[in-house]
Design an enzyme around this catalytic site. Sequence first.
Site, short mmCIF file in Angstrom:
data_model
loop_
_atom_site.label_atom_id
_atom_site.label_comp_id
_atom_site.label_asym_id
_atom_site.label_seq_id
_atom_site.Cartn_x
_atom_site.Cartn_y
_atom_site.Cartn_z
N PHE A 139 25.37 -16.59 5.75
CA PHE A 139 24.73 -18.04 6.21
C PHE A 139 24.65 -16.96 7.56
O PHE A 139 25.66 -16.44 8.74
CB PHE A 139 25.65 -18.54 6.77
CG PHE A 139 24.89 -19.90 7.64
CD1 PHE A 139 23.50 -20.78 7.63
CD2 PHE A 139 24.71 -19.74 9.18
CE1 PHE A 139 23.41 -21.76 7.97
CE2 PHE A 139 24.66 -21.22 9.97
CZ PHE A 139 23.66 -21.56 9.69
N ASP A 226 28.19 -9.51 10.78
CA ASP A 226 28.37 -10.84 11.22
C ASP A 226 29.78 -11.53 11.62
O ASP A 226 30.08 -11.79 10.87
CB ASP A 226 27.21 -11.91 9.98
CG ASP A 226 27.05 -13.27 11.20
OD1 ASP A 226 28.27 -13.98 12.22
OD2 ASP A 226 26.64 -13.92 10.87
N LYS A 255 30.60 -18.71 18.42
CA LYS A 255 32.12 -19.83 17.68
C LYS A 255 33.18 -19.78 19.09
O LYS A 255 32.71 -19.91 20.10
CB LYS A 255 32.34 -19.92 16.38
CG LYS A 255 30.40 -20.11 15.79
CD LYS A 255 30.97 -20.73 14.62
CE LYS A 255 30.33 -21.42 13.74
NZ LYS A 255 28.63 -20.82 12.88
C1 LIG Z 1 28.08 -20.49 12.41
C2 LIG Z 1 27.54 -19.29 12.23
C3 LIG Z 1 26.21 -18.70 12.63
C4 LIG Z 1 25.26 -19.45 13.53
O1 LIG Z 1 25.53 -19.86 14.96
P1 LIG Z 1 24.97 -20.68 15.91
O2 LIG Z 1 25.32 -21.17 17.11
O3 LIG Z 1 24.63 -22.19 14.88
O4 LIG Z 1 23.29 -20.71 15.82
C5 LIG Z 1 25.31 -17.61 12.38
N1 LIG Z 1 26.79 -16.51 11.15
C6 LIG Z 1 27.91 -17.43 11.27
C7 LIG Z 1 28.49 -16.14 10.04
C8 LIG Z 1 27.69 -18.63 11.40
O5 LIG Z 1 28.75 -19.11 11.15
#
Ligand SMILES: *Cc1c(COP(=O)(O)O)cnc(C)c1O
Length: 404
Positions: A139, A226, A255
């Site tokens: 994701f 990521d 986050k």
């Molecule tokens: C939540 C998340 C995203 C997206 O972040 P947003 O601030 O909602 O755009 C991307 N990568 C990972 C691993 C995430 O958990």
Amino acid sequence: MTAALPDHIEAASPHVMNTYGRLPIALSHGQGCRVWDVNGKSYLDALGGIAVNTVGHNHPRLVAALREQVGKIIHSSNYYHVPLQETLAAKLVELSGLENVFFCSTGLEANEAALKLARKFGHDKGIERPEIVVYEKAFHGRSIATLSATGNPKVQAGFGPLVEGFIRVPINDINELKAATEGNPNVVAVFFEAIQGEGGVHSMTDDYLRQARALCDERDWLLMIDEVQCGMGRTGKWFAHQWSGIKPDVMPLAKGLGSGVPVGAVVAGPRAAHIFAPGNHGTTFGGNPLAMRAGVETIRIMEEDGLLENAVTVGNHLRAALSRELGALPGFKEIRGRGLMLGIELTKPCGTLVNRAAENGLLISVTADTVIRMVPSLIMTTAEADEVVAILCPLVRQLLQEGV
Ligand SMILES: *Cc1c(COP(=O)(O)O)cnc(C)c1O
């Protein structure tokens, strides 16, 4: 006992676009790991705003710093220097061992910047149609490019045509990665979460991280990790990949970085630090003084209060207690994750637990249908972890007894 929450409520906000399956709860305020709804009911918060509220709710030092910052300047634009950007960037460079930082506001934006870095890295080498390796169950966000990199067909459905230039492989299999890229001169980068969050809390093994690092070095690809969800101390290291001893070339963050104030960042190592030149990338809000102050203060509190150590201690305690309570139940599969990023996989869908836990005063989430996920504030205490177990485990036991 409090009254059961309804399974379904009419849309309470007819003017807000209907994009979320929301619980029938509105939170009004919080303190530490506890929150209260508008009716005065309290909840223990094991979701932490989805891995966002690093230092808990209403942390006195964060609140004081943000109040002071709001009274000075909130936003100035990137037409001008923002000294706090340098302060936060220097700190992120120190903690990661990488070289420099681009600031944005969200996780998907951080990932967009990473994808642009990878493509330009390719173009600068004469590769006109660069391809990026991504993973099953990944994701990376919900923009058109990041949903294309995401591995969940539900996130992509209805939004085609997808962005091209992605090659998808399963996690933790270096031979699959080699086979999928065999003889392909257009590959420029490998892109994954050190621990997949939304995909169900699946970790890349330390071995795989080292193998991927070696392959990227050998082939001159960028290793892009990521850390939007698993980074910022959640696993007990500043960044989850650090358990393996390797360094990525590109690391998106968001986050937990601002404890609730939107802050995103892409941290780049030497091979990616000088790909962008003025005019290549930018954003209006990225790096604004309020966001930077939130990031600087979050990290300061984490250091002063030993929150990395706490994530390990309380995470291990929580994990041990959960496996003691649930480990022998038919229908329990396994507990995954590290530190305060835990997933409990059951053999059947368990989405209804989110509502049942809330009725009983506990906030959690369920991802990938069968995985209970907990990503609380890093200030959670062992006593609070025990409370999580005391509320959650009877509900899990009951659900598993209910049959299909
Ligand atoms: C939540 C998340 C995203 C997206 O972040 P947003 O601030 O909602 O755009 C991307 N990568 C990972 C691993 C995430 O958990």
